[in-house]
Write an enzyme that holds these catalytic residues in place. Structure first.
Site, PDB file in Angstrom:
ATOM      1  N   HIS A   1       0.845  -1.189   0.000  1.00  8.57           N
ATOM      2  CA  HIS A   1       0.000   0.000   0.000  1.00  8.57           C
ATOM      3  C   HIS A   1       0.875   1.231   0.000  1.00  8.57           C
ATOM      4  O   HIS A   1       1.931   1.236   0.628  1.00  8.57           O
ATOM      5  CB  HIS A   1      -0.909   0.017   1.243  1.00  8.57           C
ATOM      6  CG  HIS A   1      -2.083   0.910   1.095  1.00  8.57           C
ATOM      7  ND1 HIS A   1      -2.013   2.258   1.353  1.00  8.57           N
ATOM      8  CD2 HIS A   1      -3.353   0.661   0.700  1.00  8.57           C
ATOM      9  CE1 HIS A   1      -3.196   2.791   1.132  1.00  8.57           C
ATOM     10  NE2 HIS A   1      -4.035   1.856   0.729  1.00  8.57           N
TER      11      HIS A   1
ATOM     12  N   ASP B   1      -8.003  -5.442   0.023  1.00  4.14           N
ATOM     13  CA  ASP B   1      -8.470  -6.350  -1.030  1.00  4.14           C
ATOM     14  C   ASP B   1      -8.057  -7.800  -0.824  1.00  4.14           C
ATOM     15  O   ASP B   1      -8.501  -8.678  -1.560  1.00  4.14           O
ATOM     16  CB  ASP B   1      -7.928  -5.867  -2.393  1.00  4.14           C
ATOM     17  CG  ASP B   1      -8.471  -4.497  -2.764  1.00  4.14           C
ATOM     18  OD1 ASP B   1      -9.685  -4.300  -2.610  1.00  4.14           O
ATOM     19  OD2 ASP B   1      -7.685  -3.640  -3.192  1.00  4.14           O
TER      20      ASP B   1
HETATM   21  N1  CMC Z   1       4.001  -7.843  -4.520  1.00  3.12           N
HETATM   22  C1  CMC Z   1       5.337  -7.855  -4.654  1.00  3.12           C
HETATM   23  N2  CMC Z   1       6.122  -6.762  -4.570  1.00  3.12           N
HETATM   24  C2  CMC Z   1       5.504  -5.602  -4.317  1.00  3.12           C
HETATM   25  C3  CMC Z   1       4.113  -5.507  -4.138  1.00  3.12           C
HETATM   26  C4  CMC Z   1       3.357  -6.687  -4.242  1.00  3.12           C
HETATM   27  N3  CMC Z   1       2.035  -6.650  -4.092  1.00  3.12           N
HETATM   28  N4  CMC Z   1       3.774  -4.230  -3.911  1.00  3.12           N
HETATM   29  C5  CMC Z   1       4.918  -3.531  -3.926  1.00  3.12           C
HETATM   30  N5  CMC Z   1       5.966  -4.360  -4.177  1.00  3.12           N
HETATM   31  C6  CMC Z   1       7.375  -3.978  -4.234  1.00  3.12           C
HETATM   32  C7  CMC Z   1       7.686  -3.194  -5.508  1.00  3.12           C
HETATM   33  O1  CMC Z   1       8.052  -4.056  -6.550  1.00  3.12           O
HETATM   34  C8  CMC Z   1       8.817  -2.310  -5.041  1.00  3.12           C
HETATM   35  O2  CMC Z   1       9.969  -3.101  -4.967  1.00  3.12           O
HETATM   36  P1  CMC Z   1      11.419  -2.455  -5.302  1.00  3.12           P
HETATM   37  O3  CMC Z   1      11.633  -1.427  -4.241  1.00  3.12           O
HETATM   38  O4  CMC Z   1      12.366  -3.592  -5.254  1.00  3.12           O
HETATM   39  O5  CMC Z   1      11.301  -1.849  -6.667  1.00  3.12           O
HETATM   40  C9  CMC Z   1       8.423  -1.965  -3.593  1.00  3.12           C
HETATM   41  O6  CMC Z   1       7.619  -3.077  -3.157  1.00  3.12           O
HETATM   42  C10 CMC Z   1       7.636  -0.659  -3.463  1.00  3.12           C
HETATM   43  O7  CMC Z   1       6.475  -0.771  -4.259  1.00  3.12           O
HETATM   44  P2  CMC Z   1       5.851   0.381  -5.124  1.00  3.12           P
HETATM   45  O8  CMC Z   1       5.233  -0.220  -6.358  1.00  3.12           O
HETATM   46  O9  CMC Z   1       6.859   1.462  -5.345  1.00  3.12           O
HETATM   47  O10 CMC Z   1       4.748   0.938  -4.150  1.00  3.12           O
HETATM   48  P3  CMC Z   1       3.558   1.896  -4.540  1.00  3.12           P
HETATM   49  O11 CMC Z   1       3.261   2.657  -3.311  1.00  3.12           O
HETATM   50  O12 CMC Z   1       3.859   2.666  -5.767  1.00  3.12           O
HETATM   51  O13 CMC Z   1       2.354   0.900  -4.916  1.00  3.12           O
HETATM   52  C11 CMC Z   1       0.539  -0.568  -4.665  1.00  3.12           C
HETATM   53  C12 CMC Z   1       1.375   0.532  -4.021  1.00  3.12           C
HETATM   54  C13 CMC Z   1      -0.671  -0.831  -3.812  1.00  3.12           C
HETATM   55  C14 CMC Z   1       0.045  -0.093  -6.052  1.00  3.12           C
HETATM   56  C15 CMC Z   1       1.406  -1.838  -4.821  1.00  3.12           C
HETATM   57  O14 CMC Z   1       1.818  -2.283  -3.544  1.00  3.12           O
HETATM   58  C16 CMC Z   1       0.668  -2.932  -5.550  1.00  3.12           C
HETATM   59  O15 CMC Z   1       0.657  -2.942  -6.779  1.00  3.12           O
HETATM   60  N6  CMC Z   1       0.026  -3.902  -4.819  1.00  3.12           N
HETATM   61  C17 CMC Z   1      -0.754  -4.935  -5.426  1.00  3.12           C
HETATM   62  C18 CMC Z   1      -2.070  -4.375  -5.924  1.00  3.12           C
HETATM   63  C19 CMC Z   1      -3.026  -4.112  -4.767  1.00  3.12           C
HETATM   64  O16 CMC Z   1      -3.207  -4.941  -3.890  1.00  3.12           O
HETATM   65  N7  CMC Z   1      -3.688  -2.947  -4.835  1.00  3.12           N
HETATM   66  C20 CMC Z   1      -4.673  -2.555  -3.826  1.00  3.12           C
HETATM   67  C21 CMC Z   1      -4.206  -1.400  -3.005  1.00  3.12           C
HETATM   68  S1  CMC Z   1      -5.184  -1.125  -1.536  1.00  3.12           S
HETATM   69  C22 CMC Z   1      -6.783  -0.788  -1.994  1.00  3.12           C
HETATM   70  C23 CMC Z   1      -6.983   0.234  -3.042  1.00  3.12           C
HETATM   71  O17 CMC Z   1      -6.280   1.244  -3.110  1.00  3.12           O
HETATM   72  O18 CMC Z   1      -7.866   0.030  -3.827  1.00  3.12           O
END
Ligand code: CMC
Length: 428
Positions: A306, A363
């Site tokens: 998140h 989720d």
């Molecule tokens: N599985 C594996 N690795 C992950 C995940 C995951 N679900 N989420 C983040 N990471 C890793 C990402 O690859 C990055 O690694 P590195 O530093 O080595 O490059 C690190 O963690 C930071 O992630 P980020 O993508 O920069 O984080 P963000 O704040 O931009 O994205 C997020 C947040 C929610 C989009 C992302 O965690 C994600 O795609 N999660 C899966 C989708 C999900 O469950 N979304 C629902 C969010 S909550 C409810 C809502 O908002 O609707």
């Protein structure tokens, strides 16, 4: 004395006020930065940008705290209902008995949609995604209430209370009708029951066979909706505020919110989680291989991570328990819940997830509840939208009622070509 912060750029020092929220969050107010220094801030993804001052929802992502109008999500989940919490989120206080009754009565009286709108459903192919239908239908709903969708702030605000009730009530009928249209089943008119009972009735009753809830499904659904009711400046709510900031009416603004919610990084993640769990199950994996693939960047653990929570999402904790209790009361044993628990346990002790502070989000368990209730997977994000409607409405209200609110118009850093002269097509 007012607290200030200084930004040093080259030889210049520029002072800006520090703003502090009621729960201690601090921000440097850089609104005058460009005028003073010629520089703008660059914050792609807005991880450090406060886009507004808001009184609706507070999150402390480090501690895993979520509050609406000062009430913790745990307190509301234990004691309140979706519609009471909706009133709290929209109007700022918990309603007294009389106001709550009036609100519930109005929700009941707006349960169906204009019969002319039934025809709109015929124009969608049955393969249409429910979120595409929902977004279109919400904007169309505004066309049926022109006096509430004038794009004149004063006039739209004068009708705000009724518009809010219409949206919260009718989005439920639109959702149920979308499902039935896609299944080729006749629409079921609403009944005079509670919010969730009526939804379940419009979804699952048949003209010859009334849906009966023997397992507390309505209650589980009410909790699901409440836990989705608002979540401060997420992607869809920021979209609603963005659209509202241009002066657009509430119907148009929430319709845009639905489109923003659809993506798999946001609300679409609830569909993606179940698809992921089903694939893991079908492959015979107990989750271990998937965790390894996620660590190598070959897969994403959907329902994990998140932008704001660097701790357990408190909504995921409540939904994890709720998924167990609804499966228990329905006498179901879903192998997907076991896989989800295994994935969670493995991730929570794995350095990859620990170092990146990745925890289950809202989720992760919600789809297991929706699946148990009988909601098809492609309707999951629609269910999220039903829950988020009060939050979108409250955020629209905050923008519309603020006489000082300005159109949201971020800047950019241009990195394209500098100077080119037109070349006729036959010379390129
Ligand atoms: N599985 C594996 N690795 C992950 C995940 C995951 N679900 N989420 C983040 N990471 C890793 C990402 O690859 C990055 O690694 P590195 O530093 O080595 O490059 C690190 O963690 C930071 O992630 P980020 O993508 O920069 O984080 P963000 O704040 O931009 O994205 C997020 C947040 C929610 C989009 C992302 O965690 C994600 O795609 N999660 C899966 C989708 C999900 O469950 N979304 C629902 C969010 S909550 C409810 C809502 O908002 O609707």
């Amino acid at each position: 004395m007012e607290d200030t912060g200084t930004i040093r750029l080259g030889n210049g020092n520029f002072e800006f006020p520090i703003i502090e929220g009621t729960l201690g969050e601090k921000a440097i107010d850089t609104r005058a930065l460009r005028a003073k220094s010629g520089c703008i801030t660059y914050d792609e993804g807005y991880g450090n940008t406060g886009s507004c001052l808001s009184k609706i929802t507070f999150i402390n992502g480090e501690k895993g705290i979520l509050k609406h109008r000062g009430y913790s999500i745990e307190d509301l989940a234990k004691n309140s209902t979706f519609l009471e919490t909706a009133m709290l989120i929209i109007y700022g206080d918990l309603p007294n008995q009389e106001n709550l009754e009036t609100f519930l009565q109005k929700i009941r009286s707006h349960a169906s949609i204009h019969t002319s709108m039934n025809g709109h459903f015929d124009s969608f192919p049955s393969a249409a995604h429910p979120m595409a239908i929902l977004s279109s239908m919400l904007n169309s709903l505004g066309a049926y209430h022109p006096e509430m969708s004038t794009n004149n702030r004063e006039e739209d605000l004068a009708h705000f209370d009724e518009t809010a009730v219409i949206l919260i009530s009718k989005v439920r009928a639109i959702a149920a009708m979308t499902y039935r249209m896609k299944m080729g089943m006749p629409f079921i008119p609403p009944a005079d029951t509670s919010y969730t009972s009526n939804f379940l009735h419009m979804m699952f009753s048949e003209p010859y066979n009334e849906y009966v809830d023997n397992h507390g499904v309505g209650k589980a659904l009410d909790l699901f909706l409440m836990l989705h009711a608002d979540h401060e400046q997420n992607c869809s709510t920021s979209t609603v505020r963005m659209v509202a900031s241009g002066g657009a009416n509430l119907f148009a603004s929430v319709s845009a919110g639905v489109s923003a919610l659809w993506g798999p990084s946001h609300g679409g993640a609830n569909m993606a989680v179940i698809k992921m769990l089903e694939e893991i199950h079908a492959s015979g994996d107990d989750g271990s291989k998937f965790i390894e693939a996620a660590k190598k960047g070959e897969a994403k653990l959907m329902g994990f991570g998140h932008r704001v929570y660097k701790n357990y999402d408190p909504r995921a904790k409540i939904l994890g328990k709720s998924s167990e209790s609804i499966l228990g009361s329905m006498g179901m044993n879903d192998p997907l819940l076991e896989i989800a628990r295994k994935l969670e346990q493995s991730a929570l002790k794995d350095d990859y997830f620990i170092n990146r502070k990745l925890y289950p989000n809202v989720d992760f368990y919600s789809g297991i509840i929706l699946k148990a209730i009988g909601i098809p997977v492609d309707m999951f994000t629609v269910m999220f939208a039903l829950g988020r409607m009060p939050g979108w409405i409250a955020n629209w209200k905050e923008i519309a009622e603020n006489p000082k609110s300005r159109i949201h118009r971020p800047r950019q850093i241009y990195i394209g070509e500098t100077e080119r002269s037109y070349v006729p097509v036959n010379k390129r």
